[in-house]
Design an enzyme around this catalytic site. Structure first.
Site, PDB file in Angstrom:
ATOM      1  N   GLU A   9       0.827  -1.220   0.000  1.00 50.39           N
ATOM      2  CA  GLU A   9       0.000   0.000   0.000  1.00 50.39           C
ATOM      3  C   GLU A   9       0.858   1.266   0.000  1.00 50.39           C
ATOM      4  O   GLU A   9       2.073   1.216   0.257  1.00 50.39           O
ATOM      5  CB  GLU A   9      -0.909   0.000   1.230  1.00 50.39           C
ATOM      6  CG  GLU A   9      -0.138   0.010   2.555  1.00 50.39           C
ATOM      7  CD  GLU A   9      -0.858   0.764   3.643  1.00 50.39           C
ATOM      8  OE1 GLU A   9      -1.151   1.959   3.440  1.00 50.39           O
ATOM      9  OE2 GLU A   9      -1.100   0.177   4.715  1.00 50.39           O
ATOM     10  N   LYS A  70      -5.942  10.406   0.804  1.00 50.12           N
ATOM     11  CA  LYS A  70      -5.925   9.083   1.435  1.00 50.12           C
ATOM     12  C   LYS A  70      -7.128   8.323   0.855  1.00 50.12           C
ATOM     13  O   LYS A  70      -8.278   8.691   1.093  1.00 50.12           O
ATOM     14  CB  LYS A  70      -6.042   9.279   2.953  1.00 50.12           C
ATOM     15  CG  LYS A  70      -5.994   8.002   3.756  1.00 50.12           C
ATOM     16  CD  LYS A  70      -5.982   8.330   5.257  1.00 50.12           C
ATOM     17  CE  LYS A  70      -6.495   7.160   6.068  1.00 50.12           C
ATOM     18  NZ  LYS A  70      -6.635   7.502   7.497  1.00 50.12           N
ATOM     19  N   VAL A  90      -5.408   0.281   3.071  1.00 47.91           N
ATOM     20  CA  VAL A  90      -5.642  -1.162   2.942  1.00 47.91           C
ATOM     21  C   VAL A  90      -6.855  -1.390   2.039  1.00 47.91           C
ATOM     22  O   VAL A  90      -6.814  -2.197   1.101  1.00 47.91           O
ATOM     23  CB  VAL A  90      -5.858  -1.799   4.332  1.00 47.91           C
ATOM     24  CG1 VAL A  90      -6.389  -3.215   4.214  1.00 47.91           C
ATOM     25  CG2 VAL A  90      -4.550  -1.774   5.121  1.00 47.91           C
ATOM     26  N   SER A 124     -13.238   1.498  10.197  1.00 46.97           N
ATOM     27  CA  SER A 124     -12.472   1.618   8.953  1.00 46.97           C
ATOM     28  C   SER A 124     -13.096   0.825   7.813  1.00 46.97           C
ATOM     29  O   SER A 124     -13.567  -0.307   8.003  1.00 46.97           O
ATOM     30  CB  SER A 124     -11.046   1.130   9.185  1.00 46.97           C
ATOM     31  OG  SER A 124     -10.321   1.164   7.971  1.00 46.97           O
ATOM     32  N   ALA A 125     -13.028   1.412   6.626  1.00 42.85           N
ATOM     33  CA  ALA A 125     -13.456   0.714   5.409  1.00 42.85           C
ATOM     34  C   ALA A 125     -12.581  -0.514   5.150  1.00 42.85           C
ATOM     35  O   ALA A 125     -12.949  -1.384   4.351  1.00 42.85           O
ATOM     36  CB  ALA A 125     -13.394   1.659   4.218  1.00 42.85           C
ATOM     37  N   ASP A 126     -11.431  -0.588   5.824  1.00 45.47           N
ATOM     38  CA  ASP A 126     -10.563  -1.763   5.646  1.00 45.47           C
ATOM     39  C   ASP A 126     -11.323  -3.055   5.945  1.00 45.47           C
ATOM     40  O   ASP A 126     -11.123  -4.072   5.269  1.00 45.47           O
ATOM     41  CB  ASP A 126      -9.349  -1.689   6.590  1.00 45.47           C
ATOM     42  CG  ASP A 126      -8.372  -0.586   6.215  1.00 45.47           C
ATOM     43  OD1 ASP A 126      -8.583   0.090   5.185  1.00 45.47           O
ATOM     44  OD2 ASP A 126      -7.400  -0.407   6.970  1.00 45.47           O
ATOM     45  N   LYS A 143      -4.221  -1.851  14.517  1.00 45.32           N
ATOM     46  CA  LYS A 143      -3.458  -0.861  15.265  1.00 45.32           C
ATOM     47  C   LYS A 143      -3.961  -0.770  16.695  1.00 45.32           C
ATOM     48  O   LYS A 143      -5.160  -0.787  16.948  1.00 45.32           O
ATOM     49  CB  LYS A 143      -3.536   0.485  14.562  1.00 45.32           C
ATOM     50  CG  LYS A 143      -2.586   0.501  13.373  1.00 45.32           C
ATOM     51  CD  LYS A 143      -2.578   1.814  12.675  1.00 45.32           C
ATOM     52  CE  LYS A 143      -3.744   1.937  11.792  1.00 45.32           C
ATOM     53  NZ  LYS A 143      -3.633   1.696  10.418  1.00 45.32           N
TER      54      LYS A 143
HETATM   55  N1  PSU Z   1      -0.539   0.712   8.993  1.00 42.16           N
HETATM   56  C1  PSU Z   1       0.530   1.458   9.301  1.00 42.16           C
HETATM   57  N2  PSU Z   1       0.486   2.780   9.018  1.00 42.16           N
HETATM   58  C2  PSU Z   1      -0.576   3.343   8.353  1.00 42.16           C
HETATM   59  C3  PSU Z   1      -1.708   2.536   8.018  1.00 42.16           C
HETATM   60  C4  PSU Z   1      -1.621   1.223   8.370  1.00 42.16           C
HETATM   61  O1  PSU Z   1       1.508   0.945   9.841  1.00 42.16           O
HETATM   62  O2  PSU Z   1      -0.536   4.532   8.068  1.00 42.16           O
HETATM   63  C5  PSU Z   1      -2.889   3.103   7.231  1.00 42.16           C
HETATM   64  C6  PSU Z   1      -3.405   1.992   6.319  1.00 42.16           C
HETATM   65  O3  PSU Z   1      -3.344   2.456   4.996  1.00 42.16           O
HETATM   66  C7  PSU Z   1      -4.816   1.733   6.759  1.00 42.16           C
HETATM   67  C8  PSU Z   1      -5.218   3.095   7.225  1.00 42.16           C
HETATM   68  O4  PSU Z   1      -5.617   1.233   5.731  1.00 42.16           O
HETATM   69  O5  PSU Z   1      -4.045   3.530   7.949  1.00 42.16           O
HETATM   70  C9  PSU Z   1      -6.487   3.051   8.045  1.00 42.16           C
HETATM   71  O6  PSU Z   1      -7.027   4.335   8.129  1.00 42.16           O
HETATM   72  P1  PSU Z   1      -8.516   4.564   8.691  1.00 42.16           P
HETATM   73  O7  PSU Z   1      -8.444   4.146  10.129  1.00 42.16           O
HETATM   74  O8  PSU Z   1      -8.762   6.033   8.502  1.00 42.16           O
HETATM   75  O9  PSU Z   1      -9.435   3.721   7.858  1.00 42.16           O
HETATM   76 MN    MN Z   2     -12.179   6.166  10.014  1.00 39.08          MN
END
Ligand code: PSU
Ligand code: MN
Length: 286
Positions: A9, A70, A90, A124-126, A143
């Site tokens: 990614e 993003k 992701v 997250s959309a992940d 995380k």
């Molecule tokens: N893992 C890391 N650093 C990051 C991310 C993941 O070590 O910056 C990123 C990934 O791209 C993941 C995103 O998909 O953070 C998730 O963001 P959000 O919580 O806004 O969906």
């Molecule tokens: Mn979010």
């Protein structure tokens, strides 16, 4: 070269890691994939053009521009249609990877259910993407800034197998342990490949999530990072940080509060995941 490929990614490069670590790590992850015998494909969007396999110069441009969106599932079409620059999360990477026929993807930590999601609805959309695309995603757990038990529950509801690599516990990104047991464990890349192949033979079109603990030498034990995480969450709330800015804000704040230990763990786990993803891609191709 044809053969096993691994998607990588670009959000982690553009928004996740500070310079110059972002570029160095992007390069190191590609090297790990190659060392395992597979071909890396770092994914991103250059002026509206999705690229599967960015060159080093293209990665550098994504890392240095200030106008890089993003990209998840909700804004992928917009970034392409409006000819903008985009770093894929992701979710965004999974969509583009599966469209390109890639079956294995390495990241750092997936997004998930945020703490306080009962009020904010920030999920997250992940998770949606993991449920939608038949790809093996290798990560170091969700995380640690997230609500890990709720994230596991959602993955179960969505029907995404969560497999511990040489562990029976969900790793927590910076730390190897979370105290949350996993039902599934695999001790080799071949075992993971067999599980994924079986999953898809059964007619499932969902992904498989492999959780790979950060290497011991670089881990920040949960007890030692807990305060930094809590301080970062409080600061984010006090400053009204919301939406897409939440994750990058928290990661940067935690890195700053741990004298680089969190950053070192983040880089180490990214490389470690890229290596395992390369091995899984080779095992799937065999
Ligand atoms: N893992 C890391 N650093 C990051 C991310 C993941 O070590 O910056 C990123 C990934 O791209 C993941 C995103 O998909 O953070 C998730 O963001 P959000 O919580 O806004 O969906
Ligand atoms: Mn979010």
């Amino acid at each position: 070269m044809n053969g096993p490929r691994v998607a990588l990614e670009s959000t982690v490069i553009a928004h996740g890691l500070p310079a110059p670590h972002n570029l160095e790590t992007a390069r190191a992850c590609e090297t790990e994939v190659r060392a395992a015998g597979a071909l890396p494909a770092t994914i991103g969007i250059l002026a509206g053009r999705p690229v599967i396999g960015l060159s080093e110069a293209e990665v550098a441009e994504l890392a240095s521009r200030q106008d890089v969106a993003k990209v998840n599932l909700a804004n992928l079409a917009h970034v392409i249609a409006a000819e903008k620059w985009g770093a894929t999360t992701v979710a965004g990477t999974l969509h583009l990877a599966q469209a390109a026929g890639i079956r294995v993807f390495a990241t750092g930590g997936i997004g998930g259910v945020h703490r306080g999601a009962g009020d904010s609805f920030d999920i997250s959309a992940d998770l949606q993407a993991l449920a939608r695309y038949p790809v093996v995603t290798v990560c170091a757990g969700a995380k640690a800034i997230l609500d890990l038990p709720k994230t596991l529950e959602v993955l179960e509801t969505l029907g995404v197998p969560v497999v511990g690599y040489q562990t029976s516990e969900l790793p927590a990104f910076y730390s190897r342990t979370s105290g949350l047991p996993l039902d599934l464990r695999a001790d080799s890349a071949a075992e993971i490949a067999r599980l994924a192949a079986t999953h898809w033979q059964l007619g499932f079109t969902t992904g498989v999530l492999v959780v790979n603990p950060v290497p011991q030498a670089d881990e920040v034990p949960a007890a030692e990072i807990k305060d930094a995480i809590e301080e970062a969450l409080l600061t984010a709330a006090a400053q009204g940080v919301s939406g897409k800015a939440v994750t990058p804000f928290l990661l940067a704040r935690i890195a700053a509060r741990t004298e680089g230990r969190a950053l070192r763990a983040n880089i180490s786990l990214l490389r470690n995941n890229a290596r395992l993803a390369g091995e899984i891609a080779c095992a799937l191709a065999a």
